[in-house]
Design a protein around this motif. Structure first.
Motif, PDB file in Angstrom:
ATOM      1  N   THR A   1      43.034  43.499  44.079  1.00  0.00           N
ATOM      2  CA  THR A   1      43.353  41.824  43.791  1.00  0.00           C
ATOM      3  C   THR A   1      44.845  41.841  43.217  1.00  0.00           C
ATOM      4  O   THR A   1      45.513  41.000  43.754  1.00  0.00           O
ATOM      5  CB  THR A   1      42.379  41.252  42.695  1.00  0.00           C
ATOM      6  N   ARG A   2      45.197  42.849  42.454  1.00  0.00           N
ATOM      7  CA  ARG A   2      46.592  43.002  41.978  1.00  0.00           C
ATOM      8  C   ARG A   2      47.543  42.995  42.925  1.00  0.00           C
ATOM      9  O   ARG A   2      48.744  42.672  43.049  1.00  0.00           O
ATOM     10  CB  ARG A   2      47.001  43.881  40.647  1.00  0.00           C
TER      11      ARG A   2
ATOM     12  N   ASN B   1      44.296  31.694  42.771  1.00  0.00           N
ATOM     13  CA  ASN B   1      42.942  31.986  43.169  1.00  0.00           C
ATOM     14  C   ASN B   1      42.839  33.629  42.781  1.00  0.00           C
ATOM     15  O   ASN B   1      41.717  34.090  42.196  1.00  0.00           O
ATOM     16  CB  ASN B   1      42.623  31.974  44.558  1.00  0.00           C
ATOM     17  N   ALA B   2      43.873  34.226  43.415  1.00  0.00           N
ATOM     18  CA  ALA B   2      43.768  35.721  43.070  1.00  0.00           C
ATOM     19  C   ALA B   2      43.731  36.106  41.279  1.00  0.00           C
ATOM     20  O   ALA B   2      43.136  37.236  41.075  1.00  0.00           O
ATOM     21  CB  ALA B   2      44.889  36.394  43.780  1.00  0.00           C
ATOM     22  N   GLU B   3      44.682  35.660  41.026  1.00  0.00           N
ATOM     23  CA  GLU B   3      45.079  35.419  39.521  1.00  0.00           C
ATOM     24  C   GLU B   3      43.604  35.219  38.671  1.00  0.00           C
ATOM     25  O   GLU B   3      43.466  35.865  37.780  1.00  0.00           O
ATOM     26  CB  GLU B   3      45.975  34.516  38.891  1.00  0.00           C
TER      27      GLU B   3
ATOM     28  N   LEU C   1      38.373  47.099  42.838  1.00  0.00           N
ATOM     29  CA  LEU C   1      38.440  45.782  43.059  1.00  0.00           C
ATOM     30  C   LEU C   1      39.607  44.948  42.246  1.00  0.00           C
ATOM     31  O   LEU C   1      40.612  44.402  43.103  1.00  0.00           O
ATOM     32  CB  LEU C   1      37.104  44.955  42.639  1.00  0.00           C
TER      33      LEU C   1
ATOM     34  N   ARG D   1      47.141  42.374  46.017  1.00  0.00           N
ATOM     35  CA  ARG D   1      47.197  41.063  46.765  1.00  0.00           C
ATOM     36  C   ARG D   1      48.162  40.065  46.192  1.00  0.00           C
ATOM     37  O   ARG D   1      48.990  39.320  46.559  1.00  0.00           O
ATOM     38  CB  ARG D   1      45.950  40.506  46.861  1.00  0.00           C
TER      39      ARG D   1
ATOM     40  N   GLU E   1      40.625  35.775  39.820  1.00  0.00           N
ATOM     41  CA  GLU E   1      39.871  36.786  40.305  1.00  0.00           C
ATOM     42  C   GLU E   1      40.311  37.989  39.375  1.00  0.00           C
ATOM     43  O   GLU E   1      39.315  38.567  39.048  1.00  0.00           O
ATOM     44  CB  GLU E   1      40.107  36.911  41.686  1.00  0.00           C
ATOM     45  N   ALA E   2      41.225  38.128  39.223  1.00  0.00           N
ATOM     46  CA  ALA E   2      41.842  39.358  38.620  1.00  0.00           C
ATOM     47  C   ALA E   2      41.238  39.020  37.067  1.00  0.00           C
ATOM     48  O   ALA E   2      40.962  40.026  36.493  1.00  0.00           O
ATOM     49  CB  ALA E   2      43.310  39.572  38.572  1.00  0.00           C
TER      50      ALA E   2
END
Ligand SMILES: [Zn+2]
Length: 108
Positions: A61-62, A12-14, A57, A64, A16-17
């Protein structure tokens, strides 16, 4: 189980990034195409603000992703869920809310 959850969060985070990076790139292109005189162009100022927000942001995110990677390493080393402060197990409720927590509430 935890590993799957962490991998899901990481994916998910990837994603998002990647979206943020794409938006950011779009902004750079937009500002390059518009008047180069950024400082006196109100639109340029808006783009500058958006760019700063997106950059922040993206950095968060990175960060995280790095936290999650760290948690995955702890899973592999079987130290996952153990508080780095006091060495006691981190309560499950806390791990449910923050799967990559390194410390219990008391030590955080
Ligand atoms: Zn602790």
């Amino acid at each position: 189980m935890v590993r799957d959850e962490l991998l899901r969060l990481r994916a998910n985070a990837e994603a998002e990034a990647a979206t943020l990076a794409r938006d950011l790139e779009g902004l750079f292109t937009a500002s390059r195409d518009s008047n180069a005189d950024d400082e006196h162009d109100p639109e340029g100022a808006t783009i500058g603000f958006e760019r700063a927000q997106l950059t922040a942001l993206l950095a968060a995110t990175r960060e995280r992703i790095a936290e999650i990677d760290d948690a995955l390493r702890r899973v592999d080393a079987s130290t996952y869920g153990v508080c780095e402060g006091c060495g006691r197990p981190i309560p499950e409720e806390r791990l449910a809310a923050r799967p990559f927590a390194r410390r219990c509430m008391a030590c955080a």
